[in-house]
Scaffold this motif. Structure first.
Motif, short mmCIF file in Angstrom:
data_model
loop_
_atom_site.label_atom_id
_atom_site.label_comp_id
_atom_site.label_asym_id
_atom_site.label_seq_id
_atom_site.Cartn_x
_atom_site.Cartn_y
_atom_site.Cartn_z
N LEU A 13 -75.66 58.79 -64.21
CA LEU A 13 -75.01 59.51 -63.19
C LEU A 13 -75.85 60.87 -63.06
CD1 LEU A 13 -72.45 57.61 -63.91
CD2 LEU A 13 -70.99 59.44 -63.28
N ARG A 14 -75.91 61.43 -61.66
CA ARG A 14 -76.36 62.68 -61.48
C ARG A 14 -75.44 63.70 -62.04
NH1 ARG A 14 -76.46 59.45 -56.63
NH2 ARG A 14 -78.59 59.14 -55.76
N ARG A 15 -76.07 64.89 -62.18
CA ARG A 15 -75.52 66.01 -62.82
C ARG A 15 -73.99 66.37 -61.95
NH1 ARG A 15 -78.24 71.92 -62.86
NH2 ARG A 15 -77.84 71.80 -60.90
N GLY A 16 -74.44 66.52 -60.56
CA GLY A 16 -73.22 66.86 -59.68
C GLY A 16 -72.03 65.81 -59.69
N GLU A 17 -72.73 64.46 -60.01
CA GLU A 17 -71.63 63.20 -60.05
C GLU A 17 -70.88 63.42 -61.19
OE1 GLU A 17 -74.21 60.12 -57.48
OE2 GLU A 17 -74.30 59.99 -59.57
N LEU A 18 -71.51 63.84 -62.55
CA LEU A 18 -70.92 64.12 -63.79
C LEU A 18 -69.99 65.24 -63.72
CD1 LEU A 18 -74.09 64.01 -66.01
CD2 LEU A 18 -71.97 62.32 -66.10
N ARG A 19 -70.26 66.50 -62.78
CA ARG A 19 -69.33 67.54 -62.87
C ARG A 19 -67.99 67.02 -61.97
NH1 ARG A 19 -72.20 72.85 -60.57
NH2 ARG A 19 -70.74 73.68 -61.71
N ALA A 20 -68.05 66.31 -61.06
CA ALA A 20 -67.08 65.67 -60.23
C ALA A 20 -66.13 64.70 -60.86
CB ALA A 20 -67.49 65.48 -58.66
N GLU A 37 -67.27 58.34 -57.13
CA GLU A 37 -66.79 58.60 -55.63
C GLU A 37 -67.20 59.93 -54.95
OE1 GLU A 37 -64.89 56.49 -54.22
OE2 GLU A 37 -64.26 55.01 -55.82
N ARG A 38 -67.73 60.86 -55.67
CA ARG A 38 -67.99 62.32 -55.25
C ARG A 38 -69.02 62.85 -56.05
NH1 ARG A 38 -64.06 62.11 -58.24
NH2 ARG A 38 -62.66 60.84 -56.60
N GLY A 39 -69.57 63.96 -55.55
CA GLY A 39 -70.41 64.91 -56.14
C GLY A 39 -69.61 66.12 -56.24
N GLY A 45 -68.05 72.75 -53.29
CA GLY A 45 -67.11 72.39 -54.32
C GLY A 45 -67.12 70.74 -54.00
N PRO A 46 -66.25 69.70 -54.26
CA PRO A 46 -66.45 68.39 -54.11
C PRO A 46 -67.16 68.04 -52.62
CG PRO A 46 -64.19 68.94 -54.82
CD PRO A 46 -65.00 70.25 -54.31
N ILE A 47 -68.07 66.86 -53.00
CA ILE A 47 -68.77 66.58 -51.84
C ILE A 47 -68.82 64.81 -51.62
CG2 ILE A 47 -70.09 68.81 -51.27
CD1 ILE A 47 -72.38 67.35 -52.80
N GLU A 48 -69.20 64.71 -50.50
CA GLU A 48 -69.29 63.08 -50.44
C GLU A 48 -70.56 62.84 -51.11
OE1 GLU A 48 -67.55 60.70 -48.76
OE2 GLU A 48 -66.21 62.03 -49.11
N PRO A 49 -70.85 61.40 -51.62
CA PRO A 49 -71.89 61.14 -52.29
C PRO A 49 -73.18 61.19 -51.39
CG PRO A 49 -70.32 59.44 -52.53
CD PRO A 49 -69.78 60.53 -51.50
N LYS A 50 -74.36 61.44 -52.11
CA LYS A 50 -75.60 61.74 -51.35
C LYS A 50 -76.14 60.69 -50.45
CE LYS A 50 -78.81 63.71 -53.31
NZ LYS A 50 -80.08 64.40 -54.54
N SER A 51 -75.74 59.60 -50.52
CA SER A 51 -76.20 58.52 -49.74
C SER A 51 -74.92 57.40 -49.60
CB SER A 51 -77.51 57.76 -50.23
OG SER A 51 -77.28 57.07 -51.25
N GLN A 52 -75.50 56.16 -48.86
CA GLN A 52 -74.48 55.22 -48.78
C GLN A 52 -74.30 54.52 -50.07
OE1 GLN A 52 -75.43 52.53 -45.58
NE2 GLN A 52 -73.92 53.19 -44.23
#
Length: 202
Positions: A13-20, A37-39, A45-52
């Motif tokens: 998982l990406r760092r932002g994905e781990l945080r979320a 499901e999110r980053g 704050g919570p954001i949509e994933p970076k890509s499809q």
């Protein structure tokens, strides 16, 4: 802290994905998949994933399952609580996590020195992003194709092939070594004779 680093290195998982990541994103109590499901962004704050491909299911190996089960038991968190948050609602701070990790590595190095044991290579400091790269290397070494791994880490297969082409180069070298070892024998039984080289024909 151990479960966080284990999820980075054994889940990719990406760092932002781990945080979320929330407790409900892991299929407790079975713990066979992590649903990304999110980053998380410090400003938005919570954001949509970076890509499809960013929204995905990550298979959980038995070694990672052990860490995730122990972590949930220790924290008592559930539902929409952040799995690795500083609190159930506040994401962890990357600088604090990095500081804790470096302290742990330093303590391990001191312990190895005092016991006159060599310091294992894997104790060299690395970040969460490097741990994600380790996941790609481990999955490839385990036999997964870069296309499959691309699905697990949320990247297109083209990106994966370009970014990790060095893994393919190493695989070719190892394949040649395996063939050399086979041809060097010894072999017995009906397959004992080495294949004759073709000449003039394909």
């Amino acid at each position: 802290l151990q479960a966080l680093w284990a999820t980075a290195a054994l889940g990719g998982l990406r760092r932002g994905e781990l945080r979320a990541l929330r407790v409900c994103d892991v299929d407790y109590p079975a713990v066979t998949v992590i649903r990304v499901e999110r980053g998380y962004d410090d400003v938005e704050g919570p954001i949509e994933p970076k890509s499809q491909k960013g929204r995905r299911g990550v298979p959980v190996a038995a070694e990672l399952r052990r860490y995730l089960l122990a972590h949930k038991l220790a924290t008592g968190r559930d539902g929409d609580d952040l799995l690795f948050g500083r609190t159930a609602r506040t994401p962890f701070t990357p600088t604090h996590v990095r500081k804790q990790a470096r302290e742990a590595w330093a303590a391990a190095a001191v312990g190895a020195f005092l016991s006159r044991q060599p310091l294992p290579v894997e104790l060299a400091p690395l970040g969460l992003h490097e741990a994600r790269h380790s996941y790609v290397s481990l999955m490839h070494a385990a036999g997964c194709s870069l296309e499959e791994i691309g699905d697990f880490v949320g990247h297109s297969s083209t990106y994966m092939v370009d970014r990790y082409r060095h893994l393919l180069d190493g695989q070719r070298e190892r394949a040649a070594e395996r063939l050399d070892a086979f041809l060097a024998g010894p072999h017995t039984g009906p397959q004992a004779r080495k294949p004759a080289l073709l000449s003039g024909r394909d």
